[in-house]
Design an enzyme around this catalytic site. Structure first.
Site, PDB file in Angstrom:
ATOM      1  CG  HIS A  15      79.045  61.187 -41.086  1.00 19.11           C
ATOM      2  ND1 HIS A  15      80.400  61.084 -40.958  1.00 19.11           N
ATOM      3  CD2 HIS A  15      78.776  61.025 -42.412  1.00 19.11           C
ATOM      4  CE1 HIS A  15      80.932  60.872 -42.148  1.00 19.11           C
ATOM      5  NE2 HIS A  15      79.974  60.828 -43.055  1.00 19.11           N
ATOM      6  CG  ASP A  22      85.494  53.373 -47.354  1.00 22.35           C
ATOM      7  OD1 ASP A  22      85.212  54.586 -47.428  1.00 22.35           O
ATOM      8  OD2 ASP A  22      85.007  52.636 -46.473  1.00 22.35           O
ATOM      9  CG  HIS A  58      83.454  58.567 -46.587  1.00 29.77           C
ATOM     10  ND1 HIS A  58      83.445  58.090 -45.297  1.00 29.77           N
ATOM     11  CD2 HIS A  58      82.529  59.560 -46.618  1.00 29.77           C
ATOM     12  CE1 HIS A  58      82.543  58.750 -44.588  1.00 29.77           C
ATOM     13  NE2 HIS A  58      81.973  59.653 -45.360  1.00 29.77           N
ATOM     14  CG  ASP A  94      79.242  61.321 -48.582  1.00 30.59           C
ATOM     15  OD1 ASP A  94      80.085  61.249 -47.666  1.00 30.59           O
ATOM     16  OD2 ASP A  94      78.074  60.900 -48.469  1.00 30.59           O
ATOM     17  CG  HIS A 109      81.951  64.662 -45.828  1.00 31.29           C
ATOM     18  ND1 HIS A 109      81.284  64.803 -44.622  1.00 31.29           N
ATOM     19  CD2 HIS A 109      81.773  63.361 -46.174  1.00 31.29           C
ATOM     20  CE1 HIS A 109      80.738  63.657 -44.282  1.00 31.29           C
ATOM     21  NE2 HIS A 109      81.012  62.761 -45.215  1.00 31.29           N
ATOM     22  CD  GLU A 142      74.676  60.694 -44.792  1.00 29.34           C
ATOM     23  OE1 GLU A 142      75.290  60.244 -43.815  1.00 29.34           O
ATOM     24  OE2 GLU A 142      75.017  60.460 -45.976  1.00 29.34           O
TER      25      GLU A 142
HETATM   26 ZN    ZN Z   1      80.214  60.832 -45.179  1.00 26.37          ZN
END
Ligand code: ZN
Length: 320
Positions: free
Chosen positions: A188, A16, A14, A268, A12, A191
């Site tokens: 997702h 960006d 990202h 993350d 997991h 969260e």
């Molecule tokens: Zn995420």
């Protein structure tokens, strides 16, 4: 356990949220410190505040050249801390401000991964994201335009963004379409949003849940997660920053693990959360007294939960 040398898997992450700070400065021509613009506070007001840290990196990711570079650098950073396999995720529609299309964007990410695979002992795949605040037609567009890359690094579909205001059912049509085409599904849920989003994500066919922290207060939901063999992708530092947990020490990862839930550890966003897997595992040992056996269990969970082929899974098992 020597955490530095330990083989690692990242499921997991990202793209960006994981652009090197120096690269952002160089591409945008910034001088001076940009820390407060790209690294979220140790404790944000909300997930929404955390998400504002993506503005500058996304500005850097509007050309093919920059996307190739940023992807390569991410995989280089991961290889340098012994990550052997990574599934990196991004939302193509966030990279279209200067005219790039799906093909440009996805092929640039593939190129960056392949370049890193040649140079380092690491393998990568791609999870395509649709943004949940957009309407379902847009997420269908994402599924349709990315499907020709299934089998060429693209393996899965995800929903990300503002979970509290946009529950997963809004995108049911897109998720069903993706399943039909052969995308694996991770969503997702739980969260910033409540536990019902986790239940909905499972009903919608998610094999993995991004975070799933809201299950910490519901035994029945955890039982369901376990019996459906759902994997959880938790990201402890990020979960603390976005207030999904009130204290790092209160993160439910150990409870999930002890109850037999297939939980995995991830970053993350390496830049936004100012973290990597080495430091995350060290924190788990220091703050949650994670044992060597539990670290091994987490590694096995990541191998099992990964969306890679069986051959790669076998190779990953041999790395420990
Ligand atoms: Zn995420």
């Amino acid at each position: 356990m020597n955490i530095e040398n330990m083989p690692k898997i990242e499921l997991h992450c990202h793209l960006d949220g994981s652009v090197r700070k120096e690269t952002i400065k160089e591409i945008l021509g910034f001088e001076g410190d940009i820390t407060d613009k790209v690294i979220a506070k140790e404790k944000c007001e909300s997930l929404k505040e955390y998400l504002t840290m993506f503005d500058l990196p996304l500005k850097c990711m509007q050309t093919k050249e920059n996307i190739v570079r940023i992807t390569f650098e991410l995989f280089e950073d991961m290889a340098n801390e012994n990550v052997k396999y990574a599934e990196v995720r991004f939302a193509p529609r966030l990279h279209m401000e200067e005219g790039l299309d799906y093909q440009d964007i996805i092929e640039s990410v593939i190129e960056g991964i392949k370049k890193a695979e040649k140079k380092y002992d690491i393998k990568g795949n791609i999870i395509i994201i649709a943004m949940r605040h957009e309407d379902v037609e847009k997420s269908i567009e994402v599924v349709e335009n990315s499907k020709i890359y299934l089998g060429t690094k693209v393996i899965a579909f995800d929903l990300a963004g503002n979970e509290a205001d946009f529950p997963p059912y809004i995108h049911e049509k897109a998720i069903n379409l993706a399943k039909g085409y052969g995308y694996r599904i991770t969503l997702h849920a739980g969260e910033a949003g409540d536990k019902h989003n986790i239940l909905d994500a499972i009903e919608l066919g998610a094999e993995r849940i991004g975070h799933g922290i809201a299950a910490k207060d519901d035994y029945h939901l955890r039982d369901l997660i376990k019996h459906h063999n759902i994997s959880l992708e938790v990201c402890p530092t990020s979960n603390y920053q976005t207030k999904a947990v009130d204290k790092y020490e209160h993160h439910p990862i150990k409870m999930f693990l002890n109850e037999g839930i297939r939980v995995t550890v991830n970053t993350d966003n390496r830049t936004v959360s100012d973290i990597n897997l080495t430091r995350e595992y060290k924190k788990l040992v220091e703050k949650l007294s994670m044992t060597d056996d539990e670290l091994y269990e987490l590694y096995l969970n990541s191998v099992e939960a990964s969306f890679c082929d069986e051959k790669t899974k076998k190779e990953l098992l041999r790395k420990w």
